[in-house]
Design an enzyme around this catalytic site. Structure first.
Site, mmCIF file in Angstrom:
data_model
loop_
_atom_site.group_PDB
_atom_site.id
_atom_site.type_symbol
_atom_site.label_atom_id
_atom_site.label_comp_id
_atom_site.label_asym_id
_atom_site.label_seq_id
_atom_site.Cartn_x
_atom_site.Cartn_y
_atom_site.Cartn_z
ATOM 1 N N TYR A 1 23.861 26.190 28.264
ATOM 2 C CA TYR A 1 24.679 26.163 27.051
ATOM 3 C C TYR A 1 24.415 24.927 26.200
ATOM 4 C CZ TYR A 1 27.494 30.045 28.624
ATOM 5 O OH TYR A 1 27.914 31.283 29.010
ATOM 6 N N LYS B 1 22.848 27.630 42.661
ATOM 7 C CA LYS B 1 21.707 28.442 43.106
ATOM 8 C C LYS B 1 20.613 27.441 43.497
ATOM 9 C CE LYS B 1 19.701 32.573 43.406
ATOM 10 N NZ LYS B 1 20.165 33.700 44.223
ATOM 11 N N ASP C 1 25.378 34.126 43.858
ATOM 12 C CA ASP C 1 25.384 35.584 44.056
ATOM 13 C C ASP C 1 26.317 35.950 45.212
ATOM 14 O OD1 ASP C 1 23.493 34.110 45.391
ATOM 15 O OD2 ASP C 1 21.947 35.640 45.402
ATOM 16 N N ASP D 1 31.175 30.471 33.298
ATOM 17 C CA ASP D 1 31.525 31.443 32.266
ATOM 18 C C ASP D 1 31.683 32.827 32.890
ATOM 19 O OD1 ASP D 1 31.938 32.658 29.871
ATOM 20 O OD2 ASP D 1 29.850 32.601 29.213
#
Ligand code: NAD
Length: 361
Positions: A124, A191, A224, A248
């Site tokens: 972002y 991640k 995930d 988000d």
């Protein structure tokens, strides 16, 4: 002493929602000195800017603000007021509680999570390179020369910066928030197995910060897996801290778990300043109809009371809102079993109903 608060009604349905929220907040008995400042489309039409400096100055001065939603018109060139306020006021943490209230239609019950999202960094940051542009070609060439990695010449590129500074302060914020609100655990999401120098750094820093906060339990999850766990066993989680993009997405997942936007409050917070607002937007098609649901902004008001240290008033206001939801009478159309229900309450009626319960004591 009265609490000086900057009140930003916003645009679209924002002002009518804000009125209902002020009615409820004032009925708690906590005293407020509202400094009302306008931002959004009407101010843009009148002054040529949707975010006059005096709005920011007032929030800096009062340190606490509560705002209605503000429209980001498509294609007019004015950037999102919401994003601009977060940047200008250095509101680096977006806090979104996701809590089940009996009476809200939802697949789950007994959920009580808080999502803490980093607001400034990650994909972002807005550092983007357009497909086919000279800078992009140069970057692709540089990457090829320095890393041996080939990027297709017809690619666009977005850069993902994650810093030690930004991560330290958001993870520390999550621990501080957990401690202040009597919560037991912080889960850091990443991640790191794939993005070693961004998410890997995030994880390393998360562990360092956790080591300095041994009174609160800490764990990490790969993003995930986190999604699956939240759908299968949401009760295992408490405060969840995430970089911007995952934050988000998982904030919306969290809102979905508890029944959607109608009950999704939020706050954007920094070291100095806190700004409370609902997660939903300005629902402009209902503007002026006294129809939309003020509950999410009211629950943001509850967060504000806790932030001000008025914890008892916060608990009472939340209990009053929960009672109205459970009774199902004085709720807006979106909380009725059928959207066309003629008994749906107006926005202002919801504010009055919550205020009546609070005044009863
Ligand atoms: P929205 O949240 O305004 O509306 C999405 C849907 O939910 C619509 O059907 C709307 O009618 C309904 N809805 C929203 N709030 C409701 C409420 N309180 N009660 C009942 N129904 C409600 O999202 P959108 O349509 O994507 O955005 C409208 C505008 O709001 C856009 O300009 C967007 O940029 C802006 N926005 C502002 C904020 C903010 O101020 N923080 C956040 C999100 C969107």
């Amino acid at each position: 002493m009265k609490n000086r608060i900057t009140l930003i009604p916003g645009d679209g349905t924002g002002p009518e929602i804000t009125d209902a929220v002020v009615t409820a907040l004032e009925a708690t008995g906590v005293e407020f000195d509202w400094v009302t400042k306008n931002a959004g489309t009407d101010v843009y039409d009148a002054t040529g800017t949707p975010l006059p400096d005096e709005v920011l100055e007032s929030v800096r001065d009062t340190k606490v603000g509560i705002k209605g939603p503000i429209t980001t018109p498509v294609g007019t060139g004015f950037r999102s007021v919401n994003v601009a306020m977060r940047k200008e006021l250095d509101l680096f943490a977006c806090v979104r509680p996701c809590k089940s209230y009996p009476g809200v239609r939802s697949r789950y019950k007994d959920i009580d999570l808080v999502i803490v999202r980093e607001n400034h960094e990650d994909l972002y940051a807005g550092i983007e390179f357009e497909r086919g542009k000279g800078d992009t070609e140069e970057l692709i060439r540089w990457i090829g020369e320095h890393t041996g990695r080939k990027i297709r010449p017809d690619a666009g590129i977005s850069i993902k910066p994650i810093s030690e500074y930004g991560t330290t302060r958001i993870v520390q914020f999550a621990f501080d928030y957990a401690r202040r609100m009597g919560r037991r655990k912080v889960t850091s999401v990443h991640k790191a197995n794939i993005m070693k120098h961004t998410d890997g750094l995030w994880l390393e820093v998360s562990r360092q910060v956790a080591a300095k906060n041994p009174d609160i339990e800490f764990e990490d999850r790969i993003v995930d897996n986190m999604c699956m766990q939240l759908v299968q066993k949401p009760e295992l989680y408490d405060v969840i801290v995430l970089p911007n993009l995952y934050g988000d997405i998982i904030s919306d997942l969290g809102a979905g778990l508890v029944g959607g936007l109608g009950v999704a409050p939020g706050a954007n917070m920094g070291d100095e300043v806190a700004l409370f607002e609902a997660t939903h937007g300005s629902a402009p098609k209902y503007k002026g109809q006294n129809r939309v649901n003020p509950m999410a902004m009211m629950l943001s008001g509850v967060m504000m009371l806790h932030h001000l240290g008025a914890n008892e008033a916060g608990r009472r206001m939340e209990a009053a809102i929960a009672r109205i939801i459970a009774e199902g009478k004085d709720v807006t159309y979106d909380m009725k079993p059928h959207r066309g229900d003629p008994t749906a309450a107006t926005t202002s009626r919801v504010g009055d109903a919550v205020a009546e319960i609070l005044r009863e004591g």
